[in-house]
Design an enzyme around this catalytic site. Structure first.
Site, PDB file in Angstrom:
ATOM      1  N   GLN A 288      33.426   8.226  24.971  1.00  0.00           N
ATOM      2  CA  GLN A 288      34.367   7.191  24.535  1.00  0.00           C
ATOM      3  C   GLN A 288      35.804   7.694  24.542  1.00  0.00           C
ATOM      4  O   GLN A 288      36.722   6.948  24.886  1.00  0.00           O
ATOM      5  CB  GLN A 288      33.974   6.679  23.144  1.00  0.00           C
ATOM      6  CG  GLN A 288      34.818   5.502  22.679  1.00  0.00           C
ATOM      7  CD  GLN A 288      34.322   4.914  21.394  1.00  0.00           C
ATOM      8  OE1 GLN A 288      33.122   4.782  21.170  1.00  0.00           O
ATOM      9  NE2 GLN A 288      35.249   4.543  20.525  1.00  0.00           N
TER      10      GLN A 288
ATOM     11  N   CYS B 294      22.860   6.897  21.384  1.00  0.00           N
ATOM     12  CA  CYS B 294      22.405   8.287  21.301  1.00  0.00           C
ATOM     13  C   CYS B 294      22.444   8.780  19.854  1.00  0.00           C
ATOM     14  O   CYS B 294      21.705   9.704  19.496  1.00  0.00           O
ATOM     15  CB  CYS B 294      23.230   9.197  22.212  1.00  0.00           C
ATOM     16  SG  CYS B 294      24.989   9.217  21.859  1.00  0.00           S
TER      17      CYS B 294
ATOM     18  N   CYS C  21      26.512   6.916  27.870  1.00  0.00           N
ATOM     19  CA  CYS C  21      27.053   8.230  27.530  1.00  0.00           C
ATOM     20  C   CYS C  21      26.608   9.252  28.569  1.00  0.00           C
ATOM     21  O   CYS C  21      25.492   9.196  29.079  1.00  0.00           O
ATOM     22  CB  CYS C  21      26.666   8.651  26.124  1.00  0.00           C
ATOM     23  SG  CYS C  21      25.027   9.377  25.930  1.00  0.00           S
ATOM     24  N   GLU C  22      27.520  10.141  28.882  1.00  0.00           N
ATOM     25  CA  GLU C  22      27.232  11.133  29.914  1.00  0.00           C
ATOM     26  C   GLU C  22      26.316  12.238  29.417  1.00  0.00           C
ATOM     27  O   GLU C  22      25.837  13.031  30.214  1.00  0.00           O
ATOM     28  CB  GLU C  22      28.531  11.714  30.472  1.00  0.00           C
ATOM     29  CG  GLU C  22      29.349  12.500  29.496  1.00  0.00           C
ATOM     30  CD  GLU C  22      30.690  12.932  30.065  1.00  0.00           C
ATOM     31  OE1 GLU C  22      31.118  14.045  29.709  1.00  0.00           O
ATOM     32  OE2 GLU C  22      31.303  12.187  30.844  1.00  0.00           O
ATOM     33  N   HIS C  23      26.062  12.294  28.124  1.00  0.00           N
ATOM     34  CA  HIS C  23      25.204  13.352  27.582  1.00  0.00           C
ATOM     35  C   HIS C  23      23.734  12.983  27.565  1.00  0.00           C
ATOM     36  O   HIS C  23      22.882  13.845  27.748  1.00  0.00           O
ATOM     37  CB  HIS C  23      25.664  13.731  26.170  1.00  0.00           C
ATOM     38  CG  HIS C  23      27.071  14.231  26.130  1.00  0.00           C
ATOM     39  ND1 HIS C  23      27.969  13.812  25.180  1.00  0.00           N
ATOM     40  CD2 HIS C  23      27.732  15.080  26.944  1.00  0.00           C
ATOM     41  CE1 HIS C  23      29.132  14.401  25.410  1.00  0.00           C
ATOM     42  NE2 HIS C  23      29.012  15.172  26.462  1.00  0.00           N
ATOM     43  N   HIS C  24      23.423  11.699  27.310  1.00  0.00           N
ATOM     44  CA  HIS C  24      22.026  11.280  27.189  1.00  0.00           C
ATOM     45  C   HIS C  24      21.668  10.102  28.088  1.00  0.00           C
ATOM     46  O   HIS C  24      20.532   9.668  28.103  1.00  0.00           O
ATOM     47  CB  HIS C  24      21.714  10.895  25.735  1.00  0.00           C
ATOM     48  CG  HIS C  24      22.012  11.984  24.764  1.00  0.00           C
ATOM     49  ND1 HIS C  24      23.172  12.007  24.024  1.00  0.00           N
ATOM     50  CD2 HIS C  24      21.330  13.101  24.434  1.00  0.00           C
ATOM     51  CE1 HIS C  24      23.189  13.088  23.269  1.00  0.00           C
ATOM     52  NE2 HIS C  24      22.087  13.766  23.493  1.00  0.00           N
TER      53      HIS C  24
ATOM     54  N   HIS D 218      27.020   3.914  19.313  1.00  0.00           N
ATOM     55  CA  HIS D 218      26.388   4.799  20.299  1.00  0.00           C
ATOM     56  C   HIS D 218      24.883   4.911  20.051  1.00  0.00           C
ATOM     57  O   HIS D 218      24.466   5.394  19.004  1.00  0.00           O
ATOM     58  CB  HIS D 218      27.037   6.183  20.229  1.00  0.00           C
ATOM     59  CG  HIS D 218      28.467   6.165  20.674  1.00  0.00           C
ATOM     60  ND1 HIS D 218      28.873   6.751  21.830  1.00  0.00           N
ATOM     61  CD2 HIS D 218      29.577   5.601  20.107  1.00  0.00           C
ATOM     62  CE1 HIS D 218      30.184   6.567  21.980  1.00  0.00           C
ATOM     63  NE2 HIS D 218      30.625   5.867  20.943  1.00  0.00           N
TER      64      HIS D 218
END
Length: 186
Positions: free
Chosen positions: A118, A148, A77-80, A146
């Protein structure tokens, strides 16, 4: 300095900031292993669609729905920068051309091996299949778990995310969409 060397130096620095001794037995080679793992997990940035397809588009008079289901995927994931994993189901209605079977998995891998969400991953796969096949329609459904959401934050172990993108005949025809979803058990 090579990409591996650069990443290795940063991983060693991060481990040190966390309070670890990167010279101890268990961690001596960890910065190198982590650098190589990150390069592998993000090698989708080094690939393009033409390279992945490698001329495996073939003339065909098939005009019925083709489905490739349960293609496993692994992404970050690009956030975490934590993993999300799952299955991808792809369908298309050919328009004079079919795509070699293994290329569906290669398309999924190319896009999933980039920092992602996603929703974006699902659309990128659908757009790519449409681009290379010029199909009458493309449908993609992805189911992901996920880390995260499971390992941190709300810590919900049994949650999953389902995303879909329907293009062409899959968007325009309820019957086509329904057939696809029924055949993949959704």
């Amino acid at each position: 300095m090579s990409m591996t060397d650069n990443l290795q130096a940063h991983y060693a620095e991060i481990l040190g900031i966390l309070g670890e001794d990167v010279t101890r037995d268990g961690l001596k080679d960890t910065p190198t292993r982590a650098a190589k793992a990150m390069q592998f997990l993000t090698d989708g940035y080094q690939k393009d669609l033409n390279q992945v397809i490698n001329d495996a588009v073939f003339e065909s008079d098939t005009d019925e729905m083709v489905i490739v289901q349960d293609i496993e995927f692994y992404s970050l994931c690009e956030h975490h920068v934590l993993p999300f994993i799952g299955r991808c189901h792809i369908a298309y209605v050919p328009n004079g051309k079919v795509l070699g079977l293994s290329k569906f998995a290669r398309i999924v891998d190319m896009f999933s091996r980039r920092l992602q969400i996603q929703e974006g991953l699902t659309k990128q796969i659908a757009d790519a299949v449409l681009e290379v096949t010029d199909a009458k329609g493309v449908g993609v459904v992805m189911e992901g778990k996920h880390m995260c959401m499971m390992m941190r934050g709300v810590q919900k172990q049994n949650s999953s995310m389902i995303t879909s993108v329907m293009l062409g005949a899959f968007r325009d025809s309820q019957n086509t969409r329904t057939e696809f979803l029924r055949l993949i058990g959704k």
